[in-house]
Write a protein that holds these residues in place. Structure first.
Motif, PDB file in Angstrom:
ATOM      1  N   VAL A   1      -1.097   3.299  -9.140  1.00  0.00           N
ATOM      2  CA  VAL A   1      -0.270   2.767 -10.296  1.00  0.00           C
ATOM      3  C   VAL A   1      -0.861   1.526 -10.736  1.00  0.00           C
ATOM      4  CG1 VAL A   1       2.023   1.936 -10.006  1.00  0.00           C
ATOM      5  CG2 VAL A   1       1.615   3.861  -8.733  1.00  0.00           C
ATOM      6  N   LYS A   2      -0.485   1.098 -11.949  1.00  0.00           N
ATOM      7  CA  LYS A   2      -0.771  -0.224 -12.464  1.00  0.00           C
ATOM      8  C   LYS A   2       0.349  -0.565 -12.999  1.00  0.00           C
ATOM      9  CE  LYS A   2      -5.285   1.359 -14.328  1.00  0.00           C
ATOM     10  NZ  LYS A   2      -5.931   0.834 -13.209  1.00  0.00           N
ATOM     11  N   LEU A   3       0.870  -1.913 -12.175  1.00  0.00           N
ATOM     12  CA  LEU A   3       1.928  -2.727 -12.731  1.00  0.00           C
ATOM     13  C   LEU A   3       1.692  -3.836 -13.661  1.00  0.00           C
ATOM     14  CD1 LEU A   3       3.564  -3.059  -9.572  1.00  0.00           C
ATOM     15  CD2 LEU A   3       3.996  -1.268 -11.049  1.00  0.00           C
TER      16      LEU A   3
ATOM     17  N   GLY B   1       0.723  -1.165   0.028  1.00  0.00           N
ATOM     18  CA  GLY B   1       0.041  -0.045  -0.037  1.00  0.00           C
ATOM     19  C   GLY B   1       0.817   1.243  -0.034  1.00  0.00           C
ATOM     20  N   TYR B   2       1.953   1.330  -0.211  1.00  0.00           N
ATOM     21  CA  TYR B   2       2.888   2.435  -0.642  1.00  0.00           C
ATOM     22  C   TYR B   2       2.631   3.299  -1.415  1.00  0.00           C
ATOM     23  CZ  TYR B   2       5.921  -0.406   3.009  1.00  0.00           C
ATOM     24  OH  TYR B   2       6.328  -1.061   3.940  1.00  0.00           O
ATOM     25  N   PHE B   3       2.114   2.750  -2.752  1.00  0.00           N
ATOM     26  CA  PHE B   3       1.707   3.672  -3.740  1.00  0.00           C
ATOM     27  C   PHE B   3       0.496   4.532  -3.441  1.00  0.00           C
ATOM     28  CE2 PHE B   3       3.813   0.397  -6.984  1.00  0.00           C
ATOM     29  CZ  PHE B   3       4.846   1.159  -7.014  1.00  0.00           C
ATOM     30  N   LYS B   4      -0.336   3.752  -2.695  1.00  0.00           N
ATOM     31  CA  LYS B   4      -1.667   4.782  -2.297  1.00  0.00           C
ATOM     32  C   LYS B   4      -1.198   5.525  -1.050  1.00  0.00           C
ATOM     33  CE  LYS B   4      -5.173   0.976  -3.741  1.00  0.00           C
ATOM     34  NZ  LYS B   4      -6.250   0.055  -3.049  1.00  0.00           N
ATOM     35  N   LYS B   5      -0.421   5.293  -0.321  1.00  0.00           N
ATOM     36  CA  LYS B   5       0.097   5.773   0.650  1.00  0.00           C
ATOM     37  C   LYS B   5       0.421   7.480   0.102  1.00  0.00           C
ATOM     38  CE  LYS B   5       3.686   6.595   4.359  1.00  0.00           C
ATOM     39  NZ  LYS B   5       4.791   5.902   4.910  1.00  0.00           N
TER      40      LYS B   5
END
Length: 320
Positions: A70-72, A61-65
């Protein structure tokens, strides 16, 4: 008097309600605006150890933080990754320094925004009687030509005072095929990324050297200039999330997230409990000296025709 007091109280209540409604409306408008302005970052990852911090940043959840969407997308081959990248489906990718030289040579404006920690290992088959780098002269090596694999093999040879032309290079583009040739004693040497190098060693292969131990880190992450210009803030936050994932990985027992590693790097499930990860670095840019070596090699090989310098290949968007 009582009537006046009642009227004043009603006015206060109406005023309070109006204020609450106004604040709620402004908050809703602000949230809607943020949602509209939120830009998605789409990144293509090759199935390898380099992908682990990116996938961990997503799963933890670091991207959301960091307020990111982000789409990987995972790819099993560089060919498929490049097709998606050049068609505009991706903002960024994990790739290598040689690939970025090729992109720039074909007028595809891509810049390196960070280094990753994918490693390459030179492995000899157990029947070859090769015990050290000194024994590889005149031996056969499975490679993909004019790629980061050939570049890394050449540099590893040179660092051990061996001329690259003294190695018999056999062109085997598919990595799984290189591993099978090594297993079946059809080739003396193969330069392999993870997890293939670990599988080769598990079968009794002899480890002759690691690119990383020679100070070579050709694996990188990169974004198009269009994305760098249009999603500058998002890319900065993207790498902050990456660094948090690196910190988590380096300070947490692998048993806590080994299933993620197996999925990201493509290890077989029976490797669970035996996987050893590199010490991941927080995001950095490759040095000018390192990039110059790559530019010189690709130019000498005739891979690129454009005159490039290190600053043509990098962006400090994530470092500043």
């Amino acid at each position: 008097m009582k009537g006046i007091e009642i009227m004043l109280k009603l006015k206060k209540i109406i005023s309070l309600i109006s204020t609450v409604v106004l604040i709620s409306t402004m908050s809703a408008c602000s949230s809607a605006k943020e949602k509209v302005n939120k830009k998605t970052i789409t990144v293509g990852l090759i199935t390898s150890v380099d992908a682990v911090p990116f996938i961990m940043a997503d799963e933890k959840g670091y991207f959301k933080k960091h307020g990111l969407d982000v789409k990987l997308q995972m790819f099993k081959s560089a060919k498929d990754r490049d097709a998606a990248f050049q068609s505009g489906e991706l903002d960024g990718v994990t790739a290598d320094e040689v690939a970025v030289c090729l992109y720039r040579n074909s007028n595809f404006n891509v810049k390196i925004t960070g280094s990753t920690d994918g490693d390459f290992m030179l492995v000899a088959n157990k029947a070859s009687n090769i015990k050290s780098m000194e024994d590889i002269k005149g031996k056969s090596a499975a490679i993909s030509d004019k790629t980061v694999i050939e570049y890394t093999l050449d540099k590893m040879a040179e660092k051990n005072s061996i001329k690259p032309e003294d190695i018999k290079k056999e062109l085997v583009p598919a990595i799984p095929a290189r591993l099978e040739m090594l297993r079946n004693n059809k080739i003396d040497l193969a330069l392999l990324p993870e997890p293939f190098s670990t599988l080769a060693l598990k079968d009794g292969g002899v480890l002759l050297g690691n690119a990383s131990k020679l100070g070579m880190f050709p694996a990188i992450s990169a974004f198009t200039e269009k994305s760098i210009n249009g999603k500058r803030k998002e890319i900065k936050e993207f790498y902050k999330a990456y660094d948090e994932a690196v910190q988590y990985i380096n300070n947490t027992q692998i048993s806590e997230y080994e299933d993620t590693v197996i999925k990201a790097a493509g290890y077989p499930k029976d490797m669970k409990g035996k996987i050893i990860l590199p010490k991941f670095r927080k995001n950095v840019l490759p040095s000018d000296d390192e990039l110059k070596l790559v530019i010189d090699w690709t130019t000498k090989k005739g891979i690129i025709k454009k005159s490039l310098i290190p600053k043509d290949l990098v962006s400090d968007v994530a470092i500043k």
